[in-house]
Design an enzyme around this catalytic site. Structure first.
Site, mmCIF file in Angstrom:
data_model
loop_
_atom_site.group_PDB
_atom_site.id
_atom_site.type_symbol
_atom_site.label_atom_id
_atom_site.label_comp_id
_atom_site.label_asym_id
_atom_site.label_seq_id
_atom_site.Cartn_x
_atom_site.Cartn_y
_atom_site.Cartn_z
ATOM 1 C CG ASP A 73 -2.251 0.854 0.898
ATOM 2 O OD1 ASP A 73 -2.055 1.953 0.127
ATOM 3 O OD2 ASP A 73 -3.060 0.490 1.035
ATOM 4 N N GLY A 74 0.551 2.307 -0.874
ATOM 5 C CA GLY A 74 1.109 3.501 -0.779
ATOM 6 C C GLY A 74 0.405 4.236 0.174
ATOM 7 C CD GLU B 52 0.325 0.157 -3.855
ATOM 8 O OE1 GLU B 52 0.518 -0.790 -3.705
ATOM 9 O OE2 GLU B 52 -0.251 1.292 -3.451
ATOM 10 C CG ASP C 179 -4.557 0.309 -2.781
ATOM 11 O OD1 ASP C 179 -3.415 0.693 -3.217
ATOM 12 O OD2 ASP C 179 -5.238 0.851 -1.786
ATOM 13 C CG HIS D 112 -11.095 2.239 0.578
ATOM 14 N ND1 HIS D 112 -10.468 2.227 1.740
ATOM 15 C CD2 HIS D 112 -10.449 3.062 -0.208
ATOM 16 C CE1 HIS D 112 -9.404 2.916 1.590
ATOM 17 N NE2 HIS D 112 -9.152 3.409 0.566
ATOM 18 C CG ASP E 268 -7.056 -0.185 3.043
ATOM 19 O OD1 ASP E 268 -6.244 0.337 2.212
ATOM 20 O OD2 ASP E 268 -8.395 -0.128 3.018
#
Length: 160
Positions: free
Chosen positions: A8-9, A52, A74, A129, A139
């Site tokens: 995740d970034g 990311e 993501d 999400h 997340d």
């Protein structure tokens, strides 16, 4: 060895935090035991795509041997860049996207391609999400990285 890499970034991970990136390596050893290795880092705020890219790079750089790797990201941009061969086109155009539009973060893309070449890597987009368990893992990393207390200026990312 087969490895799952959740990334995740986290530029958006904590609106009041510094931003950052995170990666979790998940792998099974020769005895069949499941292991995880978490890598996360806070940085001054920058673009989510840059974070990311860093998450994927750092995750791959921390593999000690050649592996089969499933990357869960993501960032549709990062995943599509490989799955739809955008990078091949950028290289042929001299790292330009349109007629004269330069590709951002060329140094990171080149670093990612170099480390990717040592492994068999598949990129998987995990929509953000939506309650998907793989995205929930991503997340968690965003929060860990964004809440990190150790900060570096973004200019320092390439001195690895």
């Amino acid at each position: 060895m087969y490895v799952k890499l959740f990334t995740d970034g986290a530029a958006r991970g904590n609106p009041d935090g510094p931003g950052g990136y995170g990666a979790i390596l998940e792998y099974v050893d020769k005895k069949g035991q499941l292991h995880t290795k978490e890598l996360s880092q806070g940085y001054e705020k920058t673009t989510n795509n840059r974070m990311e890219l860093l998450a994927v790079i750092v995750g791959l750089e921390n593999l000690n041997c050649s592996c089969e790797v499933d990357v869960f990201s993501d960032s549709k941009y990062v995943v599509d860049a490989f799955n739809q061969h955008w990078i091949d086109g950028w290289i042929k155009k001299g790292w330009k996207r349109g007629k004269n539009e330069p590709v951002k973060n060329v140094d990171l893309w080149k670093r990612l391609m170099e480390v990717k070449s040592k492994h068999q890597v598949t990129f998987n987009w995990v929509k953000g999400h939506d309650g998907h368990p793989q995205n929930e893992r991503c997340d968690e990393l965003a929060t860990t990285a964004a809440d990190g207390s150790f900060l570096l200026k973004d200019e320092g990312v390439n001195s690895h």
